[in-house]
Enzyme design. Structure first.
Site, mmCIF file in Angstrom:
data_model
loop_
_atom_site.group_PDB
_atom_site.id
_atom_site.type_symbol
_atom_site.label_atom_id
_atom_site.label_comp_id
_atom_site.label_asym_id
_atom_site.label_seq_id
_atom_site.Cartn_x
_atom_site.Cartn_y
_atom_site.Cartn_z
ATOM 1 N NE ARG A 46 40.304 22.010 4.420
ATOM 2 C CZ ARG A 46 39.938 20.737 4.104
ATOM 3 N NH1 ARG A 46 38.703 20.174 4.000
ATOM 4 N NH2 ARG A 46 40.909 20.057 3.908
ATOM 5 N NE ARG B 12 33.782 22.907 2.539
ATOM 6 C CZ ARG B 12 34.306 22.023 3.610
ATOM 7 N NH1 ARG B 12 34.993 20.805 2.876
ATOM 8 N NH2 ARG B 12 34.359 22.448 4.747
ATOM 9 C CD GLU C 91 34.869 14.399 3.063
ATOM 10 O OE1 GLU C 91 34.631 15.228 4.050
ATOM 11 O OE2 GLU C 91 35.967 14.305 2.670
ATOM 12 C CG ASP D 45 -1.900 1.319 1.313
ATOM 13 O OD1 ASP D 45 -1.954 2.070 0.402
ATOM 14 O OD2 ASP D 45 -2.546 1.146 2.395
ATOM 15 C CG HIS E 271 31.763 18.152 3.001
ATOM 16 N ND1 HIS E 271 32.878 18.299 3.866
ATOM 17 C CD2 HIS E 271 30.784 19.106 3.378
ATOM 18 C CE1 HIS E 271 32.566 19.232 5.075
ATOM 19 N NE2 HIS E 271 31.364 19.738 4.693
ATOM 20 C CD GLU F 13 30.970 16.669 8.865
ATOM 21 O OE1 GLU F 13 31.913 16.961 8.681
ATOM 22 O OE2 GLU F 13 30.090 17.649 9.183
ATOM 23 C CD GLU G 40 34.202 16.329 11.273
ATOM 24 O OE1 GLU G 40 34.294 17.575 11.735
ATOM 25 O OE2 GLU G 40 35.048 16.269 10.137
ATOM 26 C CD GLU H 196 34.147 13.517 7.829
ATOM 27 O OE1 GLU H 196 33.851 14.577 8.120
ATOM 28 O OE2 GLU H 196 35.138 12.991 6.830
ATOM 29 C CD GLU I 13 35.040 18.694 0.038
ATOM 30 O OE1 GLU I 13 34.795 18.342 1.333
ATOM 31 O OE2 GLU I 13 36.242 19.297 -0.342
#
Length: 447
Positions: free
Chosen positions: A315, A337, A132, A54, A241, A134, A185, A192, A335
């Site tokens: 970063r 982020r 990655e 269902d 990330h 976390e 982390e 992580e 990457e």
């Protein structure tokens, strides 16, 4: 009834491993795991005809008048669940959802990603991702009492969750999911575990399994694991990330160009792909950051991105070019982020790929890198003064940008696109109705 080699392997393993129940896993539109159990005697017919359920009970699936759906198990995803007893064991397979007519169901987010992967393949690319994720450990599900006061890479008595991470990594490997790193982390009780890169569909399956394993092992140890983007005030939020690259049919990384005059070792294809991510990020942020709480993480002053920018050293940029092995083709990647671990990985990977491919198809020019233009801690006002476009500041803003996006409608299909608009507008309206004006000003003001 013809049994394929993969199906035959499943049936023989069930017999040899004393498996008495097979759980059929699938994912709702918001990325929540759903499941029902099937006895082994039903599997052969399930491979051919599916198992009915269902769908009106599933978030983002059918309305009651269209409630009957079929779950078709993918035998390549068969795994015995290591945290269940070895006697009368339990296994799982991840399913594709189809209509009673046998057509792929438009509300199945796994199907959305498969369609985008197919589009990339038709253009000559395979999409490789390495996320990655976390998360936090808390003493129970009723509050946010942490287990430790550790920080980045601590290996002391502060890191009381080392055994939790070890057991989680071992369990993931027993389920055929390779792990690259695991560590404490930045935040207290924040951790992580990074999965080894793979094709996008396999990785989305792995992310769903990863989150389930983290929670199961935490429960086994008497604690609670949370993938909430920002559970603690004054501590970093949790991100997902996503490292990503495109391979050609010969297995070459099309992002790599050692002769790149900018010094980033990025090909023209890679630069157009990044430009696509940057152009369409405001439109896909609702998918990668789908809750009110997600935007408490995307705030100035931390490492989470708040604006449309890219670079290598900084970063705080939305897209970063990792520089661990700058002259290595296999290590060349970008990457993203902004995503958080509460996102539906099938939809998140699909919209990233759609944005990147759009950048290539449109021949977009990549803006100048923002290694100095978007310094860590810049407010949104300072970003605007520097000519840098901010990411959506709230769920409400993200919903409206998503609602107007033709690319998102095309990528996700009308069913999922329109459902997310309705559901997330309702969530935002409910949030505004219960918070005080002061809280609204604090959370939503343009800083």
């Amino acid at each position: 009834m013809v049994v394929t080699p993969e199906q035959d392997f499943v049936l023989k393993t069930i017999e040899s491993r004393d498996v008495h129940f097979v759980r059929f896993w699938f994912t709702d539109v918001l990325g929540n795991m759903k499941s029902f159990a099937v006895v082994p005697g039903e599997l052969e017919s399930a491979f051919d005809d599916g198992m009915g359920f269902d769908a009106s009970c599933i978030e983002g699936f059918s309305e009651r008048r269209e409630s009957d759906m079929l779950a078709f198990p993918d035998p390549s995803t068969f795994q015995v669940l290591p945290w269940r007893p070895t006697s009368n064991a339990v296994a799982r397979m991840i399913c594709n959802i189809r209509t009673p007519e046998g057509k792929p169901y438009e509300g199945d987010s796994r199907q959305v990603l498969k369609s985008m992967v197919r589009k990339a393949s038709e253009a000559g690319y395979s999409f490789i991702v390495g996320p990655e994720l976390e998360y936090f450990y808390f003493k129970d599900a009723e509050g946010t009492e942490v287990l430790d006061r550790g920080s980045y890479f601590d290996l002391t008595s502060l890191d009381s969750a080392s055994d939790l991470r070890r057991d989680t990594v071992l369990t993931l490997e027993k389920m055929g999911i390779p792990v690259e790193y695991s560590h404490h982390e930045k935040g207290p009780s924040q951790h992580e575990i990074d999965l080894r890169y793979a094709d996008a569909l396999s990785m989305a399956d792995a992310v769903m399994t990863y989150k389930q394993v983290v929670k199961e092992i935490a429960m086994k140890h008497g604690v609670y694991a949370s993938f909430m983007p920002k559970p603690l005030t004054g501590a970093p939020g949790s991100g997902m990330h996503v490292h990503q690259s495109l391979m050609d049919r010969a297995g070459n990384n099309v992002f790599f160009d050692e002769s790149d005059p900018s010094g980033y070792n990025l090909s023209a294809t890679a630069k157009a792909y990044i430009a696509g991510l940057l152009k369409y990020a405001p439109e896909f942020t609702l998918v990668t950051n789908q809750y009110v709480n997600s935007y408490k993480r995307l705030q100035p002053g931390g490492e989470a991105p708040t604006c449309i920018s890219w670079g290598a050293r900084n970063r705080s940029t939305l897209v970063r070019i990792p520089g661990y092995r700058p002259r290595s083709e296999s290590a060349c990647r970008v990457e993203l982020r902004s995503p958080d671990p509460a996102a539906n990985p099938y939809l998140a990977f699909a919209v990233m790929l759609a944005a990147g491919l759009a950048g290539i198809e449109e021949g977009l020019e990549l803006m100048a890198p923002a290694d100095e233009a978007a310094p860590l801690g810049c407010s949104r006002r300072e970003h605007r003064e520097r000519g840098v476009t901010p990411l959506p500041e709230s769920l409400g803003e993200a919903v409206e940008l998503f609602a107007q996006s033709s690319l998102m409608r095309e990528t996700l299909g009308e069913h999922i696109h329109d459902y997310l608009v309705r559901a997330k507008r309702a969530e935002w309206d409910a949030y505004q109705a219960v918070v005080t004006p002061w809280e609204l000003e604090r959370n939503l003001a343009v800083l």
